[in-house]
Enzyme design. Structure first.
Site, PDB file in Angstrom:
ATOM      1  N   ASP A   4      33.526  35.224  12.927  1.00 18.13           N
ATOM      2  CA  ASP A   4      33.917  36.630  12.983  1.00 18.13           C
ATOM      3  C   ASP A   4      35.302  36.746  12.361  1.00 18.13           C
ATOM      4  OD1 ASP A   4      34.725  39.182  13.554  1.00 18.13           O
ATOM      5  OD2 ASP A   4      34.423  39.042  15.718  1.00 18.13           O
ATOM      6  N   ALA A  22      32.281  42.865   4.338  1.00 20.79           N
ATOM      7  CA  ALA A  22      32.976  44.147   4.158  1.00 20.79           C
ATOM      8  C   ALA A  22      32.210  45.252   4.863  1.00 20.79           C
ATOM      9  CB  ALA A  22      33.116  44.488   2.681  1.00 20.79           C
ATOM     10  N   THR A  67      30.947  48.496   3.942  1.00 22.34           N
ATOM     11  CA  THR A  67      30.753  49.152   2.644  1.00 22.34           C
ATOM     12  C   THR A  67      30.056  50.511   2.723  1.00 22.34           C
ATOM     13  OG1 THR A  67      28.669  47.961   2.316  1.00 22.34           O
ATOM     14  CG2 THR A  67      30.675  46.939   1.446  1.00 22.34           C
ATOM     15  N   THR A 120      37.086  46.554  -4.626  1.00 22.07           N
ATOM     16  CA  THR A 120      36.357  47.719  -5.145  1.00 22.07           C
ATOM     17  C   THR A 120      37.226  48.627  -6.009  1.00 22.07           C
ATOM     18  OG1 THR A 120      35.254  49.784  -4.428  1.00 22.07           O
ATOM     19  CG2 THR A 120      36.922  48.887  -2.983  1.00 22.07           C
ATOM     20  N   TYR A 141      37.197  54.005   3.209  1.00 20.71           N
ATOM     21  CA  TYR A 141      36.745  52.760   2.592  1.00 20.71           C
ATOM     22  C   TYR A 141      37.784  52.241   1.599  1.00 20.71           C
ATOM     23  CZ  TYR A 141      34.008  49.700  -0.486  1.00 20.71           C
ATOM     24  OH  TYR A 141      33.577  48.637  -1.249  1.00 20.71           O
ATOM     25  N   LYS A 180      40.142  48.884   2.045  1.00 24.30           N
ATOM     26  CA  LYS A 180      39.968  47.793   1.075  1.00 24.30           C
ATOM     27  C   LYS A 180      41.301  47.478   0.385  1.00 24.30           C
ATOM     28  CE  LYS A 180      36.666  45.915  -0.152  1.00 24.30           C
ATOM     29  NZ  LYS A 180      36.113  44.589   0.288  1.00 24.30           N
ATOM     30  N   TRP A 221      29.578  49.699  -8.393  1.00 19.83           N
ATOM     31  CA  TRP A 221      28.175  50.011  -8.667  1.00 19.83           C
ATOM     32  C   TRP A 221      27.303  48.747  -8.576  1.00 19.83           C
ATOM     33  CZ3 TRP A 221      27.316  54.316 -12.864  1.00 19.83           C
ATOM     34  CH2 TRP A 221      28.177  55.392 -12.619  1.00 19.83           C
TER      35      TRP A 221
END
Length: 272
Positions: free
Chosen positions: A23, A47, A49, A88, A114, A118, A139
């Site tokens: 974890d 992540a 996402t 990302t 998000y 990140k 993508w």
């Protein structure tokens, strides 16, 4: 990407793990696991996402996307391991004119939970270890799980026409190609740092859909709509989507690594 996993196994011990065993939000768990296994390279694929859910999911998003990478970075440094992390385009915010592509050092203006978390994850890695690779992708689709290509194949086979957003620009990226680039970066020992990592070439979701139907021999009309029209049409609430997810790969190319085009990646994905 099984083929890439086999490459990593060649002459190496490969340890695949999941949240039940490791974890990443639990620092003690991370410290104990890394100190016991003594890996040379740690690849973090974990992540949160779900972009829309992240807006209301609370602290778990920050824990997974920011605290987790921090814990891994601290443990990596303590055990002299290299940390590989997947990030990302959402860290940029996506407001750059579509005549341009984001470079790694461009100003960060994330406007979603998000994207913000990140970015925090990236910063936590940079502040806690020196031996790291951060690969920003966009993508992304692959063999396992749900993805845009699978959804469009299903919709295209069930309907005569579909409406798809045409004012968001980016590079559809085959997960196998991303895995191959990570393998090359690690084995070639390219300079540590942040790299944009998507398939070559740019398109829109609508044109991506048309290409999916073309390659899959599906006869379905694609209607181009704006993001606002799509939201109104579907009666959905969405987090802000980047209008420009285009990432420059000049930095990666400068160290001898190039991605295939997104069209090539899509053809191989549909075949495989």
């Amino acid at each position: 990407a099984k083929e890439v996993i086999e490459k990593f196994k060649d002459g190496n011990e490969l340890i695949l793990t999941d949240v039940a065993e490791l974890d990443i939000t639990n620092k003690e768990n991370v410290d104990n696991f890394i100190s016991e296994k003594k890996p040379e390279v740690i690849i973090n694929c974990a992540a949160f996402t779900a972009v829309d859910k992240a807006e209301t999911a609370g602290e778990i998003v920050e824990k997974i996307n920011a605290l987790g990478p921090k814990n891994l970075a601290i443990a990596a440094k303590a055990n002299d391991a290299t940390l590989v992390h997947i990030s990302t385009d959402y860290v940029f915010g996506g407001n750059l004119d579509v005549s341009e592509s984001h470079k790694e050092d461009d100003e960060k203006k994330p406007n979603t939970a998000y994207g913000i978390t990140k970015l925090h994850g990236e910063e936590n890695i940079e502040n806690n270890t020196d031996k790291y690779y951060i690969f920003r992708t966009a993508w992304l689709y692959g063999i396992g799980g749900h993805n845009f290509v699978k959804t469009m194949l299903k919709l295209g086979s069930e309907h005569d026409e579909v409406s798809v957003v045409a004012d968001q620009h980016g590079s559809p990226t085959y997960a196998k190609d991303l895995a191959e680039v990570i393998y090359k970066a690690v084995t070639m020992k390219i300079p540590y740092g942040v790299y944009n990592a998507t398939n070559e070439g740019f398109t829109t979701w609508a044109d991506f859909t048309r290409t999916i139907f073309k390659y899959a021999n599906i006869n379905c009309k694609v209607n181009s709509v704006t993001t606002e029209e799509y939201i109104e049409m579907m009666k959905v609430t969405q987090a802000v989507r980047p209008k420009n997810s285009q990432l420059s790969k000049e930095k990666l190319a400068s160290v001898g690594i190039k991605f295939p085009t997104w069209e090539d990646g899509l053809k191989r994905y549909l075949k495989e």
